[in-house]
Write a protein that holds these residues in place. Structure first.
Motif, PDB file in Angstrom:
ATOM      1  N   GLY A 103      47.009  42.903  27.725  1.00  0.00           N
ATOM      2  CA  GLY A 103      47.953  43.824  27.100  1.00  0.00           C
ATOM      3  C   GLY A 103      48.606  44.686  28.160  1.00  0.00           C
ATOM      4  N   ARG A 104      48.505  46.007  28.010  1.00  0.00           N
ATOM      5  CA  ARG A 104      49.037  46.953  28.993  1.00  0.00           C
ATOM      6  C   ARG A 104      47.948  47.494  29.906  1.00  0.00           C
ATOM      7  NH1 ARG A 104      54.235  46.299  30.161  1.00  0.00           N
ATOM      8  NH2 ARG A 104      55.520  46.138  28.283  1.00  0.00           N
ATOM      9  N   GLU A 105      46.825  46.797  29.946  1.00  0.00           N
ATOM     10  CA  GLU A 105      45.721  47.185  30.828  1.00  0.00           C
ATOM     11  C   GLU A 105      45.504  46.089  31.872  1.00  0.00           C
ATOM     12  OE1 GLU A 105      43.419  49.972  30.547  1.00  0.00           O
ATOM     13  OE2 GLU A 105      44.952  50.825  29.213  1.00  0.00           O
ATOM     14  N   LEU A 106      45.174  46.503  33.082  1.00  0.00           N
ATOM     15  CA  LEU A 106      44.785  45.567  34.122  1.00  0.00           C
ATOM     16  C   LEU A 106      43.287  45.711  34.338  1.00  0.00           C
ATOM     17  CD1 LEU A 106      45.993  43.495  36.199  1.00  0.00           C
ATOM     18  CD2 LEU A 106      45.735  45.319  37.889  1.00  0.00           C
ATOM     19  N   GLU A 107      42.567  44.608  34.136  1.00  0.00           N
ATOM     20  CA  GLU A 107      41.127  44.591  34.357  1.00  0.00           C
ATOM     21  C   GLU A 107      40.844  44.145  35.790  1.00  0.00           C
ATOM     22  OE1 GLU A 107      39.383  43.086  30.155  1.00  0.00           O
ATOM     23  OE2 GLU A 107      40.643  41.644  31.229  1.00  0.00           O
ATOM     24  N   LEU A 108      39.926  44.844  36.440  1.00  0.00           N
ATOM     25  CA  LEU A 108      39.543  44.517  37.806  1.00  0.00           C
ATOM     26  C   LEU A 108      38.048  44.255  37.863  1.00  0.00           C
ATOM     27  CD1 LEU A 108      41.472  47.306  39.774  1.00  0.00           C
ATOM     28  CD2 LEU A 108      42.155  44.915  39.506  1.00  0.00           C
ATOM     29  N   CYS A 109      37.669  43.275  38.659  1.00  0.00           N
ATOM     30  CA  CYS A 109      36.261  43.017  38.942  1.00  0.00           C
ATOM     31  C   CYS A 109      36.162  42.731  40.439  1.00  0.00           C
ATOM     32  CB  CYS A 109      35.741  41.846  38.123  1.00  0.00           C
ATOM     33  SG  CYS A 109      33.949  41.619  38.272  1.00  0.00           S
ATOM     34  N   LEU A 110      35.505  43.626  41.171  1.00  0.00           N
ATOM     35  CA  LEU A 110      35.465  43.560  42.631  1.00  0.00           C
ATOM     36  C   LEU A 110      34.027  43.454  43.108  1.00  0.00           C
ATOM     37  CD1 LEU A 110      37.982  46.479  43.388  1.00  0.00           C
ATOM     38  CD2 LEU A 110      38.492  44.093  42.855  1.00  0.00           C
ATOM     39  N   LEU A 111      33.800  42.519  43.995  1.00  0.00           N
ATOM     40  CA  LEU A 111      32.474  42.308  44.567  1.00  0.00           C
ATOM     41  C   LEU A 111      32.675  42.069  46.062  1.00  0.00           C
ATOM     42  CD1 LEU A 111      29.484  42.091  43.649  1.00  0.00           C
ATOM     43  CD2 LEU A 111      29.853  39.639  43.369  1.00  0.00           C
ATOM     44  N   GLY A 112      32.568  43.141  46.841  1.00  0.00           N
ATOM     45  CA  GLY A 112      32.804  43.024  48.273  1.00  0.00           C
ATOM     46  C   GLY A 112      33.934  43.905  48.740  1.00  0.00           C
ATOM     47  N   ASP A 113      34.386  43.682  49.987  1.00  0.00           N
ATOM     48  CA  ASP A 113      35.312  44.617  50.628  1.00  0.00           C
ATOM     49  C   ASP A 113      36.750  44.118  50.717  1.00  0.00           C
ATOM     50  OD1 ASP A 113      34.842  42.627  52.448  1.00  0.00           O
ATOM     51  OD2 ASP A 113      34.290  43.951  54.106  1.00  0.00           O
ATOM     52  N   SER A 114      37.179  43.273  49.771  1.00  0.00           N
ATOM     53  CA  SER A 114      38.585  42.864  49.709  1.00  0.00           C
ATOM     54  C   SER A 114      39.336  43.838  48.807  1.00  0.00           C
ATOM     55  CB  SER A 114      38.706  41.437  49.167  1.00  0.00           C
ATOM     56  OG  SER A 114      38.116  40.515  50.059  1.00  0.00           O
ATOM     57  N   PRO A 115      40.280  44.620  49.356  1.00  0.00           N
ATOM     58  CA  PRO A 115      40.898  45.696  48.574  1.00  0.00           C
ATOM     59  C   PRO A 115      41.990  45.222  47.613  1.00  0.00           C
ATOM     60  CG  PRO A 115      41.771  45.688  50.799  1.00  0.00           C
ATOM     61  CD  PRO A 115      40.706  44.620  50.758  1.00  0.00           C
ATOM     62  N   VAL A 116      42.213  46.048  46.609  1.00  0.00           N
ATOM     63  CA  VAL A 116      43.297  45.863  45.651  1.00  0.00           C
ATOM     64  C   VAL A 116      44.136  47.129  45.669  1.00  0.00           C
ATOM     65  CG1 VAL A 116      43.883  45.580  43.209  1.00  0.00           C
ATOM     66  CG2 VAL A 116      41.938  44.330  44.183  1.00  0.00           C
ATOM     67  N   VAL A 117      45.458  46.960  45.763  1.00  0.00           N
ATOM     68  CA  VAL A 117      46.370  48.099  45.784  1.00  0.00           C
ATOM     69  C   VAL A 117      47.314  47.990  44.591  1.00  0.00           C
ATOM     70  CG1 VAL A 117      48.086  49.393  47.101  1.00  0.00           C
ATOM     71  CG2 VAL A 117      46.260  48.171  48.307  1.00  0.00           C
ATOM     72  N   LEU A 118      47.421  49.082  43.847  1.00  0.00           N
ATOM     73  CA  LEU A 118      48.247  49.131  42.643  1.00  0.00           C
ATOM     74  C   LEU A 118      49.293  50.215  42.822  1.00  0.00           C
ATOM     75  CD1 LEU A 118      47.947  47.682  39.799  1.00  0.00           C
ATOM     76  CD2 LEU A 118      46.911  49.811  39.020  1.00  0.00           C
ATOM     77  N   ALA A 123      55.159  56.295  41.330  1.00  0.00           N
ATOM     78  CA  ALA A 123      53.880  56.912  41.691  1.00  0.00           C
ATOM     79  C   ALA A 123      53.392  56.364  43.031  1.00  0.00           C
ATOM     80  CB  ALA A 123      52.828  56.660  40.613  1.00  0.00           C
ATOM     81  N   ALA A 124      52.504  57.108  43.655  1.00  0.00           N
ATOM     82  CA  ALA A 124      51.914  56.663  44.910  1.00  0.00           C
ATOM     83  C   ALA A 124      50.917  55.542  44.651  1.00  0.00           C
ATOM     84  CB  ALA A 124      51.208  57.834  45.594  1.00  0.00           C
ATOM     85  N   PRO A 125      50.718  54.654  45.613  1.00  0.00           N
ATOM     86  CA  PRO A 125      49.758  53.566  45.419  1.00  0.00           C
ATOM     87  C   PRO A 125      48.333  54.082  45.236  1.00  0.00           C
ATOM     88  CG  PRO A 125      51.179  53.139  47.309  1.00  0.00           C
ATOM     89  CD  PRO A 125      51.414  54.557  46.908  1.00  0.00           C
ATOM     90  N   VAL A 126      47.552  53.312  44.493  1.00  0.00           N
ATOM     91  CA  VAL A 126      46.128  53.583  44.301  1.00  0.00           C
ATOM     92  C   VAL A 126      45.360  52.397  44.863  1.00  0.00           C
ATOM     93  CG1 VAL A 126      44.292  54.063  42.642  1.00  0.00           C
ATOM     94  CG2 VAL A 126      46.611  54.901  42.216  1.00  0.00           C
ATOM     95  N   VAL A 127      44.365  52.676  45.695  1.00  0.00           N
ATOM     96  CA  VAL A 127      43.563  51.623  46.312  1.00  0.00           C
ATOM     97  C   VAL A 127      42.226  51.518  45.584  1.00  0.00           C
ATOM     98  CG1 VAL A 127      42.517  50.765  48.441  1.00  0.00           C
ATOM     99  CG2 VAL A 127      44.647  52.080  48.540  1.00  0.00           C
ATOM    100  N   PHE A 128      41.881  50.304  45.179  1.00  0.00           N
ATOM    101  CA  PHE A 128      40.602  50.051  44.529  1.00  0.00           C
ATOM    102  C   PHE A 128      39.728  49.210  45.462  1.00  0.00           C
ATOM    103  CE2 PHE A 128      43.573  50.777  41.087  1.00  0.00           C
ATOM    104  CZ  PHE A 128      42.861  51.583  40.207  1.00  0.00           C
ATOM    105  N   GLY A 129      38.458  49.563  45.514  1.00  0.00           N
ATOM    106  CA  GLY A 129      37.502  48.807  46.304  1.00  0.00           C
ATOM    107  C   GLY A 129      36.130  48.891  45.668  1.00  0.00           C
ATOM    108  N   ASP A 130      35.252  48.027  46.114  1.00  0.00           N
ATOM    109  CA  ASP A 130      33.876  48.035  45.645  1.00  0.00           C
ATOM    110  C   ASP A 130      33.156  49.214  46.305  1.00  0.00           C
ATOM    111  OD1 ASP A 130      31.226  47.574  45.061  1.00  0.00           O
ATOM    112  OD2 ASP A 130      31.273  45.434  45.542  1.00  0.00           O
ATOM    113  N   PRO A 131      32.713  50.226  45.543  1.00  0.00           N
ATOM    114  CA  PRO A 131      32.143  51.438  46.144  1.00  0.00           C
ATOM    115  C   PRO A 131      30.956  51.194  47.058  1.00  0.00           C
ATOM    116  CG  PRO A 131      32.573  51.773  43.803  1.00  0.00           C
ATOM    117  CD  PRO A 131      32.769  50.318  44.064  1.00  0.00           C
TER     118      PRO A 131
END
Length: 272
Positions: A103-118, A123-131
């Motif tokens: 829909g209007r949601e983006l689901e993310l599933c991250l396992l490791g250190d490969s980043p995702v930038v939205l 708006a300014a970019p938001v960086v997602f990573g596996d904490p």
């Protein structure tokens, strides 16, 4: 709109990237440390990435949570790995960044250190990573940089670093280490999962850490905004050319400490 690029930095490309309707992913196989036997004529990391990529491209997953998809992926890798002769103690590992539109949601599933930038419109970019990976590699590279600054021979400094890397890999997918994509189903429970709203015009970049080197340590672009601008303008191949030139200008990894001179670089860009 979808753009992709993948360029090996070593003899065997250990990255894989794929897309299907409403979803995309990058899998970054861990660089071999030496002595690994080939699997079906490829390095174990390359085998893992390509096998995982094929599963994600064809597996049914409608209405299934991404964490459950990753759990099934790991089960598949374990079964296929055993058929290929890969036992529990010799299984390769990889990072996984998986994004799916719902829909209007983006689901993310991250396992490791490969980043995702939205980047949402305006708006300014938001960086997602596996904490669990936050700051881990940076701390290791600072140690190497400090040794080099003290005049330690690079071969000696990186030799010790590789020995520490072997110790860390032995602890992966256990309570004493970091959780990654391999043959241990429990790793799926440790993946970072999030769902974020994405209005029309949102841009998304999923990349391996080899491509992220353009940002750090080489600083070929100022920030994530500039990185997205380069990719959106179709200058990603030029950016990779500049990255390879910068890597080759520092073959001993002294000016810019890193664990390989050149790394596989893979990126998928989408405008939603």
């Amino acid at each position: 709109m979808l753009r992709s690029i993948s360029r090996p930095g070593k003899a065997d490309n250990e990255d894989a990237a794929g897309a299907r309707e409403g979803a995309l992913w990058v899998i970054d196989g861990a660089t071999p440390l030496g002595g690994e036997a080939q699997v079906d004529g490829r390095s174990p990391a390359a085998w893992l990435s390509s096998t995982a990529d094929a599963f994600l491209a064809g597996a049914p997953w409608a209405g299934e949570p991404l964490r459950a998809v990753v759990r099934r992926l790991i089960d598949h890798l374990r079964i296929e790995g055993r058929r290929a002769g890969l036992g529990p103690g010799a299984f390769p590992t990889a990072t996984l960044s998986l994004a799916r539109l719902s829909g209007r949601e983006l689901e993310l599933c991250l396992l490791g250190d490969s980043p995702v930038v939205l980047r949402r419109p305006g708006a300014a970019p938001v960086v997602f990573g596996d904490p669990q990976f936050d700051g881990v590699e940076e701390a290791l590279l600072r140690e190497i940089g400090a040794e080099l600054d003290r005049g330690t021979d690079p071969v000696e400094a990186y030799g010790r670093a590789r020995a520490r890397s072997r110790e860390r890999r032995a602890r992966r997918n256990t309570a004493a280490g970091l959780w990654v994509l391999a043959d241990v189903p429990a790793a799926a429970e440790h993946a970072f999962v999030a769902s974020v709203p994405v209005p029309a015009g949102t841009e998304l970049v999923v990349m391996s850490d080899g491509f992220a080197r353009a940002l750090c340590p080489f600083g070929l672009v100022a920030d994530e905004d500039a990185l997205l601008d380069e990719i959106a303008a179709g200058r990603d191949a030029d950016l990779l050319d500049r990255l390879r030139a910068a890597e080759h200008a520092d073959p001993a990894c002294v000016r810019h400490p890193r664990f390989t001179r050149s790394d596989d670089a893979t990126m998928l860009y989408a405008r939603l």
